[in-house]
Design an enzyme around this catalytic site. Sequence first.
Site, mmCIF file in Angstrom:
data_model
loop_
_atom_site.group_PDB
_atom_site.id
_atom_site.type_symbol
_atom_site.label_atom_id
_atom_site.label_comp_id
_atom_site.label_asym_id
_atom_site.label_seq_id
_atom_site.Cartn_x
_atom_site.Cartn_y
_atom_site.Cartn_z
ATOM 1 N N LYS A 1 13.493 -13.720 -11.832
ATOM 2 C CA LYS A 1 13.110 -12.600 -12.708
ATOM 3 C C LYS A 1 12.097 -13.064 -13.750
ATOM 4 O O LYS A 1 11.123 -12.383 -14.012
ATOM 5 C CB LYS A 1 14.344 -12.005 -13.437
ATOM 6 C CG LYS A 1 15.309 -11.231 -12.590
ATOM 7 C CD LYS A 1 14.838 -9.860 -12.173
ATOM 8 C CE LYS A 1 14.163 -9.857 -10.846
ATOM 9 N NZ LYS A 1 14.912 -9.749 -9.642
ATOM 10 N N ASN B 1 -2.073 1.401 6.057
ATOM 11 C CA ASN B 1 -1.169 0.402 5.489
ATOM 12 C C ASN B 1 -0.809 -0.555 6.623
ATOM 13 O O ASN B 1 -0.516 -0.095 7.730
ATOM 14 C CB ASN B 1 0.086 1.099 4.953
ATOM 15 C CG ASN B 1 1.131 0.120 4.437
ATOM 16 O OD1 ASN B 1 0.824 -1.053 4.191
ATOM 17 N ND2 ASN B 1 2.346 0.590 4.281
ATOM 18 N N GLY B 2 -0.825 -1.862 6.367
ATOM 19 C CA GLY B 2 -0.473 -2.822 7.406
ATOM 20 C C GLY B 2 -1.635 -3.756 7.693
ATOM 21 O O GLY B 2 -2.582 -3.851 6.905
ATOM 22 N N TRP C 1 -3.136 -2.618 -1.633
ATOM 23 C CA TRP C 1 -2.758 -3.970 -2.049
ATOM 24 C C TRP C 1 -3.530 -4.892 -1.118
ATOM 25 O O TRP C 1 -3.240 -4.963 0.065
ATOM 26 C CB TRP C 1 -1.251 -4.137 -1.896
ATOM 27 C CG TRP C 1 -0.681 -5.352 -2.538
ATOM 28 C CD1 TRP C 1 -0.322 -5.507 -3.842
ATOM 29 C CD2 TRP C 1 -0.343 -6.591 -1.900
ATOM 30 N NE1 TRP C 1 0.195 -6.757 -4.046
ATOM 31 C CE2 TRP C 1 0.194 -7.449 -2.878
ATOM 32 C CE3 TRP C 1 -0.459 -7.070 -0.597
ATOM 33 C CZ2 TRP C 1 0.622 -8.742 -2.606
ATOM 34 C CZ3 TRP C 1 -0.044 -8.359 -0.314
ATOM 35 C CH2 TRP C 1 0.497 -9.175 -1.318
ATOM 36 N N ARG D 1 4.859 0.597 -5.978
ATOM 37 C CA ARG D 1 4.799 -0.307 -4.827
ATOM 38 C C ARG D 1 3.830 -1.467 -5.070
ATOM 39 O O ARG D 1 3.873 -2.457 -4.344
ATOM 40 C CB ARG D 1 4.370 0.466 -3.578
ATOM 41 C CG ARG D 1 5.370 1.518 -3.163
ATOM 42 C CD ARG D 1 4.819 2.407 -2.071
ATOM 43 N NE ARG D 1 4.731 1.748 -0.790
ATOM 44 C CZ ARG D 1 5.680 1.752 0.141
ATOM 45 N NH1 ARG D 1 6.799 2.396 -0.080
ATOM 46 N NH2 ARG D 1 5.517 1.122 1.291
ATOM 47 N N LYS E 1 6.088 -3.894 -4.391
ATOM 48 C CA LYS E 1 7.503 -3.554 -4.313
ATOM 49 C C LYS E 1 8.057 -3.767 -2.913
ATOM 50 O O LYS E 1 9.177 -4.210 -2.734
ATOM 51 C CB LYS E 1 7.690 -2.096 -4.735
ATOM 52 C CG LYS E 1 9.146 -1.612 -4.713
ATOM 53 C CD LYS E 1 9.978 -2.343 -5.743
ATOM 54 C CE LYS E 1 11.434 -1.969 -5.731
ATOM 55 N NZ LYS E 1 12.252 -2.983 -6.419
ATOM 56 N N GLU F 1 8.633 -13.806 -12.190
ATOM 57 C CA GLU F 1 7.851 -12.695 -11.647
ATOM 58 C C GLU F 1 7.380 -11.698 -12.691
ATOM 59 O O GLU F 1 6.311 -11.126 -12.534
ATOM 60 C CB GLU F 1 8.584 -11.983 -10.504
ATOM 61 C CG GLU F 1 9.863 -11.292 -10.895
ATOM 62 C CD GLU F 1 10.514 -10.595 -9.697
ATOM 63 O OE1 GLU F 1 11.728 -10.435 -9.719
ATOM 64 O OE2 GLU F 1 9.808 -10.211 -8.760
ATOM 65 N N GLU G 1 18.409 -16.264 -9.365
ATOM 66 C CA GLU G 1 17.937 -14.910 -9.645
ATOM 67 C C GLU G 1 17.385 -14.823 -11.074
ATOM 68 O O GLU G 1 16.356 -14.175 -11.307
ATOM 69 C CB GLU G 1 19.087 -13.919 -9.413
ATOM 70 C CG GLU G 1 18.769 -12.473 -9.671
ATOM 71 C CD GLU G 1 17.646 -11.893 -8.819
ATOM 72 O OE1 GLU G 1 17.196 -12.550 -7.859
ATOM 73 O OE2 GLU G 1 17.185 -10.791 -9.154
ATOM 74 N N CYS H 1 0.816 -1.212 0.000
ATOM 75 C CA CYS H 1 0.000 0.000 0.000
ATOM 76 C C CYS H 1 0.849 1.260 0.000
ATOM 77 O O CYS H 1 1.845 1.348 0.720
ATOM 78 C CB CYS H 1 -0.888 0.036 1.229
ATOM 79 S SG CYS H 1 -1.887 -1.419 1.449
ATOM 80 N N HIS I 1 20.580 -35.405 -9.640
ATOM 81 C CA HIS I 1 19.876 -35.967 -8.482
ATOM 82 C C HIS I 1 18.362 -35.804 -8.619
ATOM 83 O O HIS I 1 17.639 -36.009 -7.643
ATOM 84 C CB HIS I 1 20.390 -35.313 -7.189
ATOM 85 C CG HIS I 1 21.858 -35.516 -6.988
ATOM 86 N ND1 HIS I 1 22.383 -36.725 -6.575
ATOM 87 C CD2 HIS I 1 22.911 -34.699 -7.180
ATOM 88 C CE1 HIS I 1 23.704 -36.623 -6.509
ATOM 89 N NE2 HIS I 1 24.056 -35.404 -6.881
HETATM 90 C C1 F6R Z 1 12.248 -9.628 -6.763
HETATM 91 C C2 F6R Z 1 12.124 -8.727 -5.642
HETATM 92 C C3 F6R Z 1 11.778 -9.287 -4.309
HETATM 93 C C4 F6R Z 1 12.514 -8.530 -3.201
HETATM 94 C C5 F6R Z 1 12.072 -9.041 -1.822
HETATM 95 C C6 F6R Z 1 12.825 -8.337 -0.714
HETATM 96 O O1 F6R Z 1 12.616 -8.950 -7.915
HETATM 97 O O2 F6R Z 1 12.261 -7.533 -5.783
HETATM 98 O O3 F6R Z 1 12.051 -10.651 -4.259
HETATM 99 O O4 F6R Z 1 13.886 -8.716 -3.377
HETATM 100 O O5 F6R Z 1 10.699 -8.812 -1.661
HETATM 101 O O6 F6R Z 1 12.643 -6.963 -0.773
HETATM 102 P P1 F6R Z 1 13.596 -5.975 -0.001
HETATM 103 O O7 F6R Z 1 14.943 -6.055 -0.631
HETATM 104 O O8 F6R Z 1 12.975 -4.622 -0.143
HETATM 105 O O9 F6R Z 1 13.629 -6.440 1.428
#
Ligand code: F6R
Length: 622
Positions: free
Chosen positions: A495, A108-109, A81, A33, A617, A498, A491, A2, A514
């Site tokens: 990517k 928010n929360g 959100w 976000r 985000k 997501e 990673e 949010c 395995h």
């Molecule tokens: C993936 C991504 C998330 C964040 C994770 C932690 O691209 O951005 O996996 O890395 O939610 O977020 P932070 O770094 O803000 O704690």
Amino acid sequence: MCGIVGYAGPQASAPSSRPVDVALQGLARLEYRGYDSAGVAVIDDAGVQVTKRAGKLANLREALESTTATGGQVSIAHTRWATHGAPNDLNAHPHQGGRDGELAVVHNGIIENFASLRAELEGEGYTFSSETDSEAAAHLVAREMEQAGDLTEAMRRAAASLEGAFTLLAVHRDAPGTVVAARRNSPLVVGLGVGENFLGSDVAAFVDSTKEALEIGQDQVVTVTADSVSVIDFEGAEVTDAKRYTIEWDAAAAQKGGFDSFMAKEIHEQASAVADTLRGRIEDGALQLDEMEIDPSVLRSVDKIVVVACGTAANAGAVAKYAIEHWCRIPTEVELAHEFRYRDPVVTEKTLVVAISQSGETMDTLMAVRHAREQGAKVVAICNTRGSTIPREADAALYLHVGPEIAVASTKAYLGQIAACYLLGLFLAQVRGNLYPDEIAALMDDLEQIPDQIQQVLDSSAQVEQLAQDMKDASSVLFLGRHVGYPTAMEGALKLKEIAYIHAEGFAAGELKHGPIALVEEGQPVFVIVPSPRGRHSLHSKVVSNIQEVRARGARTLVIAEEGDDAVLPYADEVIRVPATRTLFAALLTVIPLQIFSCELATAKGLDVDQPRNLAKSVTVE
Ligand code: F6R
């Protein structure tokens, strides 16, 4: 997650300087976000006016065009959100509270005791129209206002009886020039303007209007008017030491700058991002980390390091493990932050916990930090967001300086996190005497070459972009690597999942036989990250064997290898070259083609690259 905006300014008549417009601009800045509905409240002569809509901000803007309820001196606004209740108009924020809708809140929360509060308030005759936990907070603040007659005191009393995590902003018909906010375990920052003041979930909400900001601490209430800001704690005591700071980010940093998406722009900023992370850390030939406010004697006594983080940040932590163990000889574990405190981890005063978080607000990571500190461990935060909660609660904070990361999928912060972990590892090796000064200087020299090498990878992105275009209908992609190539494979897969919604898995290449090799059939695309042939021979040759294993079973092999590594040629359907560097530092180069691949593929599929479905985000709930 949010996004929250609050504004108190002069009574403005000119369009675009009205509080409602300031709020909308702030929401637009916080779109990154992630959200599924949006709304705004203002106060005019008729009282509290709320407009809210499910879906994107465009829906809210359209709704506002057909209303005259846009006046007044204050606004509060929100991008939601969904957690409690579906993402529809009714559940969108702001929520009105009171017997006559005289108050509005945004939240928010998660309010954990909302069910009992709701029952209590319904029993007192307050009517609810949404399924949210937030509406209980709206009525609660309104009830306290009925009794206290003062919005700050009403918020303080309400906040003190809420359980869980919240940033709560309220406006009331009887205080038409005031916004009051409270926070616990959820972000809130004040923007200090001239004749106007702002509130935001993060500084992006107001950075184009003011660079002066004020941190609001845990369990505090802030009252904002056009020309005053005052802070008290939940006990009612005045807070006089709230920290004021100047925002370093440029408003332009939060614009796309000619790229199709923020993600594409942020990928292309990575050379300067890493340079900025490294800048100013070497003085008189020695590594200087002024922010490491932990006594060197404590660092020398550390017998274990635990890295806690989530998602991409955890992948950066996995790279850190290879570096720190190699340079410092300290056993290093990497733990997903949400698993950490539930398994009763062995943490002592000799444990150093490294919390990696781009946002500094990830609730899972914050809770791990708190748990670690309760056990007596020292915590170093590696973070990109000044003033956020995790670095503030840590014993020391190392900032990335990569600038705001707007795209939900993390790219430049990932590289910044890895670079910062290298700095931390080298600093520990320096303090503990594990490496000689000339060894550290040689490593730093090579590290300082990396930004130019990143630029070379970026300049030769056409091949990967074409590959992504050709593969836009792929339904599954595998990623393999060893050593730091393993987290890179993880990673790369993350990517693709997501932002392109393609099934993808990252594996340690040695694990293949395995089990996962059963997935490989004719035509299966497999990226393989190959370590430098100039490093340990057995490591390189093992990965070359892994390429042969999957190719023999029909895989299409997409190989990322150092320039001049010809050993891969007989087994690669496609070779993507990266410049030569140390095996450890290659993690800063080999991931870039994978980021570009996902970004380009998702763009080719017509997807919203910056705001992938279901994702936020900054994940501020556990
Ligand atoms: C993936 C991504 C998330 C964040 C994770 C932690 O691209 O951005 O996996 O890395 O939610 O977020 P932070 O770094 O803000 O704690």
